[in-house]
Write a protein that holds these residues in place. Structure first.
Motif, PDB file in Angstrom:
ATOM      1  N   TYR A 191      -5.053  -1.756  12.584  1.00  0.00           N
ATOM      2  CA  TYR A 191      -3.903  -1.208  13.318  1.00  0.00           C
ATOM      3  C   TYR A 191      -4.134  -1.591  14.771  1.00  0.00           C
ATOM      4  O   TYR A 191      -5.163  -1.211  15.343  1.00  0.00           O
ATOM      5  CB  TYR A 191      -3.854   0.315  13.177  1.00  0.00           C
ATOM      6  CG  TYR A 191      -3.604   0.790  11.750  1.00  0.00           C
ATOM      7  CD1 TYR A 191      -2.367   0.598  11.148  1.00  0.00           C
ATOM      8  CD2 TYR A 191      -4.598   1.431  11.024  1.00  0.00           C
ATOM      9  CE1 TYR A 191      -2.118   1.031   9.859  1.00  0.00           C
ATOM     10  CE2 TYR A 191      -4.365   1.873   9.727  1.00  0.00           C
ATOM     11  CZ  TYR A 191      -3.121   1.672   9.149  1.00  0.00           C
ATOM     12  OH  TYR A 191      -2.884   2.101   7.870  1.00  0.00           O
TER      13      TYR A 191
ATOM     14  N   HIS B 183      -9.143  -2.729   7.444  1.00  0.00           N
ATOM     15  CA  HIS B 183      -7.857  -2.223   7.933  1.00  0.00           C
ATOM     16  C   HIS B 183      -7.674  -2.542   9.413  1.00  0.00           C
ATOM     17  O   HIS B 183      -8.617  -2.382  10.192  1.00  0.00           O
ATOM     18  CB  HIS B 183      -7.793  -0.696   7.732  1.00  0.00           C
ATOM     19  CG  HIS B 183      -7.926  -0.298   6.285  1.00  0.00           C
ATOM     20  ND1 HIS B 183      -8.098   0.999   5.879  1.00  0.00           N
ATOM     21  CD2 HIS B 183      -7.896  -1.041   5.154  1.00  0.00           C
ATOM     22  CE1 HIS B 183      -8.176   1.041   4.561  1.00  0.00           C
ATOM     23  NE2 HIS B 183      -8.069  -0.194   4.096  1.00  0.00           N
TER      24      HIS B 183
ATOM     25  N   CYS C 158      -5.811   8.104   3.398  1.00  0.00           N
ATOM     26  CA  CYS C 158      -6.427   9.406   3.667  1.00  0.00           C
ATOM     27  C   CYS C 158      -6.099  10.417   2.578  1.00  0.00           C
ATOM     28  O   CYS C 158      -6.827  11.393   2.400  1.00  0.00           O
ATOM     29  CB  CYS C 158      -5.967   9.929   5.019  1.00  0.00           C
ATOM     30  SG  CYS C 158      -6.524   8.921   6.386  1.00  0.00           S
TER      31      CYS C 158
ATOM     32  N   GLU D  88     -11.869   4.087   3.850  1.00  0.00           N
ATOM     33  CA  GLU D  88     -12.305   4.354   5.235  1.00  0.00           C
ATOM     34  C   GLU D  88     -13.451   5.355   5.292  1.00  0.00           C
ATOM     35  O   GLU D  88     -13.465   6.237   6.163  1.00  0.00           O
ATOM     36  CB  GLU D  88     -11.119   4.799   6.096  1.00  0.00           C
ATOM     37  CG  GLU D  88     -10.072   3.707   6.219  1.00  0.00           C
ATOM     38  CD  GLU D  88      -9.004   3.969   7.244  1.00  0.00           C
ATOM     39  OE1 GLU D  88      -8.968   5.064   7.829  1.00  0.00           O
ATOM     40  OE2 GLU D  88      -8.170   3.067   7.457  1.00  0.00           O
TER      41      GLU D  88
ATOM     42  N   ALA E 231       0.859  -1.256   6.341  1.00  0.00           N
ATOM     43  CA  ALA E 231       0.727   0.199   6.181  1.00  0.00           C
ATOM     44  C   ALA E 231       1.242   0.928   7.417  1.00  0.00           C
ATOM     45  O   ALA E 231       1.127   0.402   8.512  1.00  0.00           O
ATOM     46  CB  ALA E 231      -0.726   0.569   5.956  1.00  0.00           C
ATOM     47  N   PRO E 232       1.731   2.162   7.214  1.00  0.00           N
ATOM     48  CA  PRO E 232       2.190   2.701   5.953  1.00  0.00           C
ATOM     49  C   PRO E 232       3.510   2.035   5.526  1.00  0.00           C
ATOM     50  O   PRO E 232       4.226   1.487   6.362  1.00  0.00           O
ATOM     51  CB  PRO E 232       2.419   4.181   6.248  1.00  0.00           C
ATOM     52  CG  PRO E 232       1.744   4.470   7.550  1.00  0.00           C
ATOM     53  CD  PRO E 232       1.753   3.172   8.299  1.00  0.00           C
TER      54      PRO E 232
ATOM     55  N   ILE F 138       2.509   9.721   2.532  1.00  0.00           N
ATOM     56  CA  ILE F 138       2.445   9.987   3.970  1.00  0.00           C
ATOM     57  C   ILE F 138       3.879   9.895   4.455  1.00  0.00           C
ATOM     58  O   ILE F 138       4.703   9.221   3.826  1.00  0.00           O
ATOM     59  CB  ILE F 138       1.517   8.953   4.676  1.00  0.00           C
ATOM     60  CG1 ILE F 138       1.362   9.233   6.171  1.00  0.00           C
ATOM     61  CG2 ILE F 138       1.977   7.532   4.462  1.00  0.00           C
ATOM     62  CD1 ILE F 138       0.309   8.333   6.863  1.00  0.00           C
TER      63      ILE F 138
ATOM     64  N   GLU G 199      -4.648  -2.493   5.096  1.00  0.00           N
ATOM     65  CA  GLU G 199      -3.744  -1.750   5.977  1.00  0.00           C
ATOM     66  C   GLU G 199      -3.619  -2.556   7.260  1.00  0.00           C
ATOM     67  O   GLU G 199      -4.561  -2.629   8.046  1.00  0.00           O
ATOM     68  CB  GLU G 199      -4.286  -0.340   6.237  1.00  0.00           C
ATOM     69  CG  GLU G 199      -4.447   0.457   4.953  1.00  0.00           C
ATOM     70  CD  GLU G 199      -4.903   1.899   5.171  1.00  0.00           C
ATOM     71  OE1 GLU G 199      -4.651   2.451   6.263  1.00  0.00           O
ATOM     72  OE2 GLU G 199      -5.516   2.461   4.243  1.00  0.00           O
TER      73      GLU G 199
ATOM     74  N   PHE H 209       0.880  -1.164   0.000  1.00  0.00           N
ATOM     75  CA  PHE H 209       0.000   0.000   0.000  1.00  0.00           C
ATOM     76  C   PHE H 209       0.921   1.219   0.000  1.00  0.00           C
ATOM     77  O   PHE H 209       1.642   1.465   0.963  1.00  0.00           O
ATOM     78  CB  PHE H 209      -0.888  -0.027   1.246  1.00  0.00           C
ATOM     79  CG  PHE H 209      -1.586   1.273   1.525  1.00  0.00           C
ATOM     80  CD1 PHE H 209      -2.179   2.002   0.501  1.00  0.00           C
ATOM     81  CD2 PHE H 209      -1.664   1.776   2.809  1.00  0.00           C
ATOM     82  CE1 PHE H 209      -2.823   3.211   0.751  1.00  0.00           C
ATOM     83  CE2 PHE H 209      -2.309   2.976   3.081  1.00  0.00           C
ATOM     84  CZ  PHE H 209      -2.878   3.694   2.049  1.00  0.00           C
TER      85      PHE H 209
ATOM     86  N   PHE I 289     -11.900  11.161   9.832  1.00  0.00           N
ATOM     87  CA  PHE I 289     -11.144  11.552  11.027  1.00  0.00           C
ATOM     88  C   PHE I 289     -10.784  13.030  11.014  1.00  0.00           C
ATOM     89  O   PHE I 289     -10.052  13.513  11.862  1.00  0.00           O
ATOM     90  CB  PHE I 289      -9.862  10.718  11.139  1.00  0.00           C
ATOM     91  CG  PHE I 289     -10.146   9.248  11.135  1.00  0.00           C
ATOM     92  CD1 PHE I 289     -10.763   8.650  12.220  1.00  0.00           C
ATOM     93  CD2 PHE I 289      -9.845   8.472  10.033  1.00  0.00           C
ATOM     94  CE1 PHE I 289     -11.056   7.299  12.211  1.00  0.00           C
ATOM     95  CE2 PHE I 289     -10.122   7.121  10.014  1.00  0.00           C
ATOM     96  CZ  PHE I 289     -10.737   6.530  11.110  1.00  0.00           C
TER      97      PHE I 289
HETATM   98  O1  AHR Z   1      -1.846   4.248   6.683  1.00  0.00           O
HETATM   99  C1  AHR Z   1      -2.103   5.483   7.246  1.00  0.00           C
HETATM  100  C2  AHR Z   1      -3.562   5.859   7.226  1.00  0.00           C
HETATM  101  O2  AHR Z   1      -4.317   5.021   8.043  1.00  0.00           O
HETATM  102  C3  AHR Z   1      -4.239   5.762   5.895  1.00  0.00           C
HETATM  103  O3  AHR Z   1      -4.081   6.924   5.200  1.00  0.00           O
HETATM  104  C4  AHR Z   1      -5.672   5.577   6.239  1.00  0.00           C
HETATM  105  O4  AHR Z   1      -6.359   4.806   5.287  1.00  0.00           O
HETATM  106  C5  AHR Z   1      -5.654   4.956   7.612  1.00  0.00           C
HETATM  107  O5  AHR Z   1      -6.464   5.616   8.496  1.00  0.00           O
END
Ligand code: AHR
Length: 848
Positions: free
Chosen positions: A447, A445, A274, A396, A515-516, A48, A474, A44, A340
């Motif tokens: 995290y 996604h 984003c 998202e 990601a990232p 950023i 992600e 991905f 966000f």
């Molecule tokens: O990977 C960083 C950010 O996390 C991405 O831009 C977004 O899709 C997610 O919230």
């Protein structure tokens, strides 16, 4: 629940005797699992962390077109900051940007020489690059007057490397140069040869020359000095290493691009993230601003607190995918800005351009030379189509507004391009907000913490296979346990456990990406007011690059992706004795509630009955940070302060019991928590009416973090009604009843620190075993290979490990945590192997 189906691979120990009491890993080569997508592992790539501008994109000059002084589009100056209509800060002023100066450029003035540097907002070389710099040289003798650019956190220069300088200049007052260019270190010493530019005249003219690095420095600056009095205008000052990845013009930094290529990505999801949605409609990603000559691309403020040069535009992304041999997965703006960042919506009656951007992107990538957008691609140098096959509508996004826009775009796309695969990101929205399923692949996604990823090893075992396959777009450990760069060994191994679960469920999970991907060590960006900053998998400064431990784990997984998994059973003799053991408890999350008739039975005998009419002897209320108010009222134990509260009873050695009770909600937004198997901060609970009173869920709570057990059920808790609750524990089986109805029936797997999955690599006729040992101790296992013939006695072993699970790589130690390869003999249909502490081991053995 499926049986545990791991593939443990045993590193070769030339020892055929099985160890008693050891874990056994049984691979059955005659029992293949579903086919694994050859493009399971991809990347991905988002703008950023200065991952592209200031990183992968080889441009060394920051603010080359002098457009950085433009206000961020769609924002206005409100209360001392550039904010959107709802007050969200664009980040502009906090990150060195100003409308009154020339960010990242400074005036150089030494000795008696004098001059002035100013911004002009009109008159640049093109309409898109209308801003330019004016340098007035008042006194040129006895010193130096010029301008300096600091690059992206310093300019990286390497000794012996050639750099191509290109700039536009014009002058008045008889100034004809020369302009002298060179790179300098922070003390002002030259880091490169000097080049002279002569012949500046009244009209804009492009000048090109080269510089050669005379010393390696990652924090150099570029200086352009004027050799005579007068006024000179400058625009589009650009400096590139002559050698870019695959020698492409307007190309990529070789070292970073090669690190990406080494991952052998099956696909590239781009350009966001984003970045696609952005903070305002005006800054949302519009690929049409990113194609054509560089000087005619419109730069835009980005959601990650810097301006995008668009130097890597749609064409360059597609070219990169082709050069990598990866499928492009284009993500486009769907009419809702980032949720966000105070989301804005493009009104439905103005969605035409948003839809057309999707339709036209396919024409640009795949259209013929006589189509409008295809012609532009051909003009840029690529006659053959890029064969774009994947398109994701939004990133998202959320809610019915998104659903409406998604369908508007999707229906038009599907009608014109039925062959494209459509991706919908359902990470933050309910699927039903989009109406009938209209997507081929569902994006999700994740995290989270290492514990979360490990506990979600079984996440997809019970995914409904009639749903669209998943793309986990992600994925990364983002908690502090992953270290300051994130991606340390601890994080990497936990992500690996999760990925084993994905490979094992390859019919449900078809694509994954971390990601990232990229981060400049000094350029990590944040969501304003939501630190910590983002991380990367590949870090760099001006001259150096390294991959985190996560990079090496994902790379090893991609290199060892089998065609199919094979049934792999991991059995630990101690697992047979595993049972849920501990106290009972009652509690609330966002409610006040009361409980009565609590009874615990074991083997047909009652071992506890509450007598709340008299007392609450033995009940201990209050966990960490709780402010509940517990008291007996009218024969019930009542919690009357809304919020998180709990009360526990019993013996920590209790097991195999049945807990029954009555519970009634008095007020509040959720329902009850009923605990069992509690030992201090480790407990199981049944959450009735969680998530805003919408669901029932079984969870395991460890040190305050909750992991799901099995699927949730839809359901709510009504106020004022007594419910009959029953939880029956039979060793590790949990059955939960509400008013006599069975809601959950789950078998909890014994806690394990060892995970393994085997597969078959059909091209090489090899069995591939990936095993992760999270323990701080080495683990010797018995390994059995069933259903295979001609097992070679030699195997190749790759191990990723380090001294401590917090170890990671860095600019100074880029190879601290990297895989090592060995080969060993002694493999047979049964053998033992010692898996190192905190390691990933990959074993490859020839077999039919
Ligand atoms: O990977 C960083 C950010 O996390 C991405 O831009 C977004 O899709 C997610 O919230």
């Amino acid at each position: 629940m499926k049986p545990k189906f791991n593939f443990a691979l045993v590193a070769l120990v030339a020892c055929a005797n099985f160890l008693h009491g050891a874990t056994t890993v049984t691979i059955d080569a005659a029992k293949p699992g579903p086919e694994i997508n050859p493009r399971l592992y991809g990347i991905f790539l988002e703008e950023i962390n200065h991952g592209v501008d200031g990183g992968l994109y080889a441009e060394l000059i920051r603010n080359r077109a002098f457009e950085d002084s433009r206000p961020p589009e769609g924002y206005a100056f409100r209360n001392g900051r550039w904010r959107d209509e709802r007050g969200f800060d664009s980040g502009y002023s906090r990150y060195g940007y100003t409308t009154n100066g020339i960010p990242f450029w400074s005036l150089v003035q030494s000795g008696d020489a004098k001059g002035e540097m100013n911004l002009e907002t009109t008159g640049g070389i093109t309409e898109e690059s209308a801003y330019c710099l004016r340098l007035n040289v008042e006194i040129s003798n006895g010193g130096r007057v010029g301008i300096a650019n600091e690059g992206f956190f310093g300019i990286g220069v390497k000794q012996g490397e050639t750099y191509t300088l290109s700039l536009y200049a014009r002058s008045v007052d008889g100034f004809d140069g020369p302009l002298t260019a060179r790179l300098e270190d922070t003390s002002g010493n030259a880091c490169s040869s000097e080049a002279e530019i002569k012949g500046v005249g009244r009209e804009w003219k492009q000048f090109k020359t080269t510089l050669t690095g005379s010393k390696t420095d990652s924090k150099a600056r570029f200086v352009l000095a004027a050799g005579a009095k007068g006024t000179v205008w400058l625009d589009f000052v650009s400096l590139f290493p002559k050698q870019t990845w695959k020698d492409r013009a307007n190309g990529l930094r070789s070292d970073i691009a090669q690190m990406i290529a080494d991952l052998k990505p099956g696909f590239v999801r781009f350009p966001g993230g984003c970045v696609v949605e952005a903070g305002t409609v005006e800054t949302a990603y519009n690929w049409k601003l990113t194609v054509g000559p560089l000087e005619k691309r419109s730069e835009r403020w980005g959601p990650w607190n810097y301006r995008r040069t668009q130097g890597v535009g749609l064409y360059e992304y597609l070219q990169f995918c082709e050069d990598l041999g990866a499928e492009p997965l284009y993500v486009g703006f769907a009419g809702q800005t980032c949720i966000f960042r105070q989301p804005e919506l493009v009104p439905m009656d103005q969605m035409g351009w948003v839809r057309d951007n999707f339709l036209d992107v396919v024409e640009y990538a795949n259209g013929s030379a006589d189509s409008k957008w295809g012609a532009l691609r051909v003009e840029a140098g690529h006659r053959a189509p890029f064969n774009l096959k994947y398109a994701e509508i939004g990133n998202e996004n959320q809610g019915r507004e998104f659903g409406e826009r998604y369908r508007f775009i999707h229906d038009a796309m599907k009608a014109k391009y039925p062959e494209i695969k459509y991706f919908a990101d359902l990470s933050w929205t309910r699927a039903d907000a989009l109406g009938e399923p209209t997507w081929d692949i569902e994006d999700q996604h994740y995290y989270n913490s290492p514990a979360w990823f490990v506990s979600h090893y079984n996440e997809y075992d019970r995914r409904n296979r009639s749903l669209a396959p998943l793309y986990l777009g992600e994925v990364a450990v983002t908690s502090g346990d992953a270290g300051p760069y994130r991606g340390n060994l601890n994080a990497a191994l936990s992500e690996g456990v999760f990925l084993l679960g994905c490979e094992r469920n390859a019919d449900a999970v078809s694509m994954v990406s971390y990601a990232p991907l990229l981060a400049h060590v000094d350029g990590r960006t944040e969501l304003i007011n939501a630190p910590p900053p983002w991380h990367g998998m590949i870090y760099f400064d001006g001259t150096r690059v390294f991959g985190t431990a996560s990079y090496y784990l994902w790379k090893t997984f991609a290199e060892n992706r089998p065609n199919r998994s094979l049934q792999t059973l991991v059995e630990n003799p101690d697992d047979k004795n595993f049972a849920i053991v501990g106290q009972i408890g009652i509690g609330t999350w966002d409610t006040t509630a009361e409980f009565k008739d609590v009874r615990v039975e074991k083997n047909g005998e009652t071992i506890y009955t509450s007598g709340f009419g008299q007392s609450t002897n033995g009940w201990q209320s209050g966990g960490r940070g709780e402010r509940g108010q517990w008291e007996v009222q009218e024969g019930a134990y009542r919690q009357s302060r809304a919020g998180r509260a709990s009360s526990y009873y019993g013996d920590e050695s209790w097991s195999d019991y049945t807990l029954t009770l009555k519970a009634r909600k008095i007020s509040g937004g959720e329902g009850f928590l009923i605990m069992f198997g509690r030992k201090g901060r480790d407990m199981y609970w049944w959450n009735l009416g969680g998530w805003g009173n919408s669901r029932y869920a079984l969870e395991h709570s460890v040190n305050g973090a909750q992991m799901p057990i099995g699927p949730q059920a839809e359901g709510r808790i009504e106020t004022g009604r007594w419910y009959d609750i029953k939880i029956a524990l039979n060793k590790n089986r949990i059955q939960c009843y509400l008013d006599g109805k069975l809601i959950h029936d789950e078998v909890v797997q014994p806690p394990t620190e060892f995970f393994a999955l085997a597969g078959r690599d059909e091209t090489k006729s090899e069995i591939v075993l990936k095993a992760i040992n999270l323990s701080a101790q080495p683990m010797t296992a018995n390994l059995k290979i069933l259903g295979a013939k001609d097992i070679s006695s030699e195997e190749k072993i790759t191990v990723l490990t380090s001294v401590s699970s917090s170890d990671n790589n860095s600019l100074d130690q880029p190879k601290r945590v990297v895989p090592t390869e060995t080969s060993e003999s002694g493999v047979a249909s049964e053998f033992t192997h010692e898996f190192p502490a905190r390691s990933l081991t990959v074993m490859r053995v020839k077999a039919k």
